[in-house]
Design a protein around this motif. Structure first.
Motif, PDB file in Angstrom:
ATOM      1  N   MET A   1       0.825  -1.198   0.000  1.00  0.00           N
ATOM      2  CA  MET A   1       0.000   0.000   0.000  1.00  0.00           C
ATOM      3  C   MET A   1       0.863   1.254   0.000  1.00  0.00           C
ATOM      4  O   MET A   1       2.043   1.226   0.334  1.00  0.00           O
ATOM      5  N   LEU A   2       0.225   2.343  -0.388  1.00  0.00           N
ATOM      6  CA  LEU A   2       0.879   3.647  -0.369  1.00  0.00           C
ATOM      7  C   LEU A   2       0.768   4.244   1.027  1.00  0.00           C
ATOM      8  O   LEU A   2      -0.079   3.831   1.825  1.00  0.00           O
ATOM      9  N   PRO A   3       1.601   5.252   1.348  1.00  0.00           N
ATOM     10  CA  PRO A   3       1.364   5.992   2.591  1.00  0.00           C
ATOM     11  C   PRO A   3      -0.052   6.579   2.570  1.00  0.00           C
ATOM     12  O   PRO A   3      -0.579   6.912   1.503  1.00  0.00           O
ATOM     13  N   ALA A   4      -0.657   6.700   3.726  1.00  0.00           N
ATOM     14  CA  ALA A   4      -2.059   7.120   3.798  1.00  0.00           C
ATOM     15  C   ALA A   4      -2.303   8.464   3.121  1.00  0.00           C
ATOM     16  O   ALA A   4      -3.329   8.653   2.466  1.00  0.00           O
ATOM     17  N   VAL A   5      -1.368   9.416   3.257  1.00  0.00           N
ATOM     18  CA  VAL A   5      -1.586  10.734   2.650  1.00  0.00           C
ATOM     19  C   VAL A   5      -1.600  10.644   1.129  1.00  0.00           C
ATOM     20  O   VAL A   5      -2.239  11.474   0.461  1.00  0.00           O
ATOM     21  N   GLU A   6      -0.887   9.650   0.555  1.00  0.00           N
ATOM     22  CA  GLU A   6      -0.908   9.446  -0.890  1.00  0.00           C
ATOM     23  C   GLU A   6      -2.115   8.616  -1.301  1.00  0.00           C
ATOM     24  O   GLU A   6      -2.771   8.895  -2.305  1.00  0.00           O
ATOM     25  N   GLU A   7      -2.410   7.585  -0.518  1.00  0.00           N
ATOM     26  CA  GLU A   7      -3.533   6.697  -0.819  1.00  0.00           C
ATOM     27  C   GLU A   7      -4.848   7.462  -0.835  1.00  0.00           C
ATOM     28  O   GLU A   7      -5.737   7.186  -1.646  1.00  0.00           O
ATOM     29  N   ALA A   8      -4.986   8.450   0.051  1.00  0.00           N
ATOM     30  CA  ALA A   8      -6.246   9.192   0.182  1.00  0.00           C
ATOM     31  C   ALA A   8      -6.297  10.438  -0.709  1.00  0.00           C
ATOM     32  O   ALA A   8      -7.288  11.172  -0.661  1.00  0.00           O
ATOM     33  N   ARG A   9      -5.275  10.660  -1.498  1.00  0.00           N
ATOM     34  CA  ARG A   9      -5.197  11.918  -2.267  1.00  0.00           C
ATOM     35  C   ARG A   9      -6.446  12.128  -3.113  1.00  0.00           C
ATOM     36  O   ARG A   9      -6.863  11.278  -3.878  1.00  0.00           O
ATOM     37  N   GLY A  10      -7.050  13.289  -2.949  1.00  0.00           N
ATOM     38  CA  GLY A  10      -8.278  13.626  -3.666  1.00  0.00           C
ATOM     39  C   GLY A  10      -9.531  13.153  -2.968  1.00  0.00           C
ATOM     40  O   GLY A  10     -10.635  13.533  -3.344  1.00  0.00           O
ATOM     41  N   GLY A  11      -9.362  12.328  -1.932  1.00  0.00           N
ATOM     42  CA  GLY A  11     -10.514  11.795  -1.209  1.00  0.00           C
ATOM     43  C   GLY A  11     -10.540  12.257   0.235  1.00  0.00           C
ATOM     44  O   GLY A  11     -10.351  13.441   0.517  1.00  0.00           O
ATOM     45  N   THR A  12     -10.752  11.306   1.144  1.00  0.00           N
ATOM     46  CA  THR A  12     -10.882  11.627   2.566  1.00  0.00           C
ATOM     47  C   THR A  12      -9.923  10.769   3.384  1.00  0.00           C
ATOM     48  O   THR A  12      -9.875   9.552   3.224  1.00  0.00           O
ATOM     49  N   LEU A  13      -9.161  11.423   4.261  1.00  0.00           N
ATOM     50  CA  LEU A  13      -8.281  10.733   5.197  1.00  0.00           C
ATOM     51  C   LEU A  13      -8.849  10.911   6.600  1.00  0.00           C
ATOM     52  O   LEU A  13      -8.992  12.035   7.072  1.00  0.00           O
ATOM     53  N   VAL A  14      -9.203   9.793   7.243  1.00  0.00           N
ATOM     54  CA  VAL A  14      -9.781   9.832   8.581  1.00  0.00           C
ATOM     55  C   VAL A  14      -8.730   9.396   9.596  1.00  0.00           C
ATOM     56  O   VAL A  14      -8.124   8.328   9.455  1.00  0.00           O
ATOM     57  N   LEU A  15      -8.508  10.222  10.608  1.00  0.00           N
ATOM     58  CA  LEU A  15      -7.537   9.932  11.660  1.00  0.00           C
ATOM     59  C   LEU A  15      -8.286   9.671  12.957  1.00  0.00           C
ATOM     60  O   LEU A  15      -8.731  10.599  13.629  1.00  0.00           O
ATOM     61  N   GLU A  16      -8.462   8.381  13.298  1.00  0.00           N
ATOM     62  CA  GLU A  16      -9.090   8.029  14.567  1.00  0.00           C
ATOM     63  C   GLU A  16      -8.103   8.253  15.703  1.00  0.00           C
ATOM     64  O   GLU A  16      -6.904   8.058  15.546  1.00  0.00           O
ATOM     65  N   ASP A  17      -8.628   8.671  16.868  1.00  0.00           N
ATOM     66  CA  ASP A  17      -7.774   8.930  18.037  1.00  0.00           C
ATOM     67  C   ASP A  17      -6.651   9.887  17.672  1.00  0.00           C
ATOM     68  O   ASP A  17      -5.465   9.638  17.936  1.00  0.00           O
ATOM     69  N   VAL A  18      -7.021  11.009  17.070  1.00  0.00           N
ATOM     70  CA  VAL A  18      -6.024  11.970  16.597  1.00  0.00           C
ATOM     71  C   VAL A  18      -5.163  12.488  17.732  1.00  0.00           C
ATOM     72  O   VAL A  18      -4.007  12.889  17.530  1.00  0.00           O
ATOM     73  N   GLU A  19      -5.704  12.435  18.959  1.00  0.00           N
ATOM     74  CA  GLU A  19      -4.948  12.928  20.113  1.00  0.00           C
ATOM     75  C   GLU A  19      -3.710  12.072  20.402  1.00  0.00           C
ATOM     76  O   GLU A  19      -2.827  12.476  21.163  1.00  0.00           O
ATOM     77  N   ALA A  20      -3.631  10.875  19.786  1.00  0.00           N
ATOM     78  CA  ALA A  20      -2.481   9.993  20.011  1.00  0.00           C
ATOM     79  C   ALA A  20      -1.264  10.402  19.178  1.00  0.00           C
ATOM     80  O   ALA A  20      -0.181   9.838  19.349  1.00  0.00           O
ATOM     81  N   LEU A  21      -1.427  11.365  18.283  1.00  0.00           N
ATOM     82  CA  LEU A  21      -0.295  11.818  17.472  1.00  0.00           C
ATOM     83  C   LEU A  21       0.752  12.503  18.343  1.00  0.00           C
ATOM     84  O   LEU A  21       0.432  13.383  19.139  1.00  0.00           O
ATOM     85  N   SER A  22       2.014  12.119  18.154  1.00  0.00           N
ATOM     86  CA  SER A  22       3.100  12.765  18.896  1.00  0.00           C
ATOM     87  C   SER A  22       3.365  14.156  18.328  1.00  0.00           C
ATOM     88  O   SER A  22       2.879  14.508  17.248  1.00  0.00           O
TER      89      SER A  22
END
Length: 445
Positions: free
Chosen positions: A225-246
């Motif tokens: 698979m591609l990195p999520a930011v590339e895979e979702a390009r032009g569509g929607t990227l959903v980040l669950e539990d965004v608060e877990a990002l460092s």
């Protein structure tokens, strides 16, 4: 319920077709036979609910040509090729074209059954995934999953329709188990990106290094698979539990957002689960990232604020589980209905699903009550029904609506049967259905 899998058997020799069909039928499969590839192609569409077993050497269109036609129509259709002795190079070529596997004559029937089992399992998974994707891309269907007529649910659906058409990034917050991911699917399905990619990443499920790689790469050559930011390009990227990002990943995400400009090519929907912890995503995300993600915001209401939606949801869920387990749905008493409405539901809809399933299992055994399940979930809940927090009239009306709804559903809209069971004259039943917004047409069939 799972769709029954078929097996299409294609062979110009009648004896071979019949013997394969009979053996697989004994193994519990639904088979259909074709004397030529041309005949089979007329019946095998891109969503054929099964697999294909085909001979390679046939007059007219041979097995290899047939395989290529099938792969061109549906590359995920499992095709098992039957080859003659010594035709291994041809079998290898068939595998390269896309065949699921091959059988060499004379073959072991048990080996064929094992291959059929693996192939039908793979096909079922493919078709289920396709059906889910179609459902999640159908705004009308997914909005129907947001069940309820309470004011907070009416407002939620209006917010989804409004924000779905906008271009800004969205922050969805609310307590755990309220259905935030379903809301994210709905936002995508009703918007202009409905036909584009929907990529979901759980930020709390991966370690720092793995999450960074999943979101931004670089991916290794062996990765599928591609990195999520590339895979979702032009569509929607959903980040669950965004608060877990460092902090470093928050900085990289902010850079990605800034590079896209306004409006962004890719829409980001951030899901926060901090509400019950007494914090908000604003407390843990860097301010510049928070304000970019929270350009638009939806708070999903907790179950305890949804009033009689609780009874509607419980009814739908118990019906689904009763069908799955092959038993009758439990009948809810007035006391149990009141306790369902009064329960604090800290786990929200997810908890209600668990209670409904356990209630059906109890009912199948012929023991236990819904009240006992609620008591086991909430030790501080009193078994005596009170009207604290709500007028008694609201509990009575919620139970009455549920009773009429359940009875109409059970009798598939037969007014005469409902009148007889509930001992209500036609005029009274009509008045109550109008009062509670129940329409006979919703129950027919």
């Amino acid at each position: 319920m799972a769709q029954a899998m078929k097996i299409a058997i294609v062979d110009d020799e009648q004896d071979m077709r019949q013997s394969i069909s009979q053996w697989l039928a004994l193994s519990g499969y639904d088979t259909e036979t074709f004397a030529s590839a041309e005949d089979a192609l007329k019946a095998l569409g891109p969503d054929y609910p099964g697999i294909v077993i085909s001979d390679i050497k046939m007059p007219g269109m041979d097995g290899m040509q047939f395989l290529k036609k099938l792969m061109g129509s549906d590359s995920s259709l499992p095709v098992i090729m039957i080859t003659g002795h010594g035709d291994v190079p041809m079998a290898v070529e068939a595998m390269r074209v896309g065949a699921f596997d091959f059988l060499e004559k004379p073959f072991n029937p048990d080996r064929m059954s094992e291959l059929a089992k693996r192939a039908t399992g793979a096909r079922r998974l493919t078709l289920d995934t396709r059906a889910l994707r179609r459902e999640l891309s159908d705004g009308g269907q997914i909005m129907k999953k947001l069940i309820g007529t309470s004011p907070v649910m009416d407002r939620l659906r209006e917010d989804i329709l409004d924000l779905g058409q906008a271009d800004g990034h969205v922050l969805i917050d609310g307590e755990t188990g309220t259905g935030k991911t379903l809301v994210a699917h709905a936002l995508h399905a009703v918007g202009s990106r409905a036909g584009k990619k929907f990529v979901l990443v759980s930020c709390a499920a991966l370690e720092e290094e793995a999450l960074a790689k999943r979101l931004f790469g670089p991916m290794q050559p062996e990765d599928s698979m591609l990195p999520a930011v590339e895979e979702a390009r032009g569509g929607t990227l959903v980040l669950e539990d965004v608060e877990a990002l460092s902090e470093p990943l928050q900085a990289k995400l902010l850079s990605f957002i800034n590079e896209q400009g306004i409006p962004g090519e890719t829409r980001i929907i951030a899901i926060s689960n901090l509400q019950e912890a007494g914090k908000t995503s604003e407390d843990v995300l860097r301010a510049d990232l928070f304000y970019r993600l929270a350009a638009l915001r939806i708070t999903v209401p907790p179950l305890r604020q949804r009033g009689e939606d609780i009874l509607t949801l419980f009814t739908r869920l118990s019906e689904q589980f009763s069908e799955e387990y092959g038993c009758d749905a439990p009948q809810v008493t007035a006391q149990e209905a009141a306790q369902l409405l009064q329960a604090p539901w800290p786990g929200n809809v997810r908890q209600l699903i668990n209670v409904a399933e356990r209630a059906v299992l109890q009912s199948r055994r012929g023991s236990g009550t819904i009240a006992s399940l609620l008591m086991s979930d909430h030790e501080d809940m009193q078994p005596v029904v009170t009207t604290e927090g709500k007028p008694l009239k609201e509990y009575v009306e919620a139970f009455e609506r549920m009773l009429i709804d359940n009875t109409m559903r059970r009798h598939k809209g037969s007014i005469a049967s409902v009148m007889d069971e509930l001992c209500l004259p036609r005029r009274t039943l009509n008045e109550k259905m109008a009062k509670y917004g129940l329409q006979r047409s919703d129950y027919l069939g």
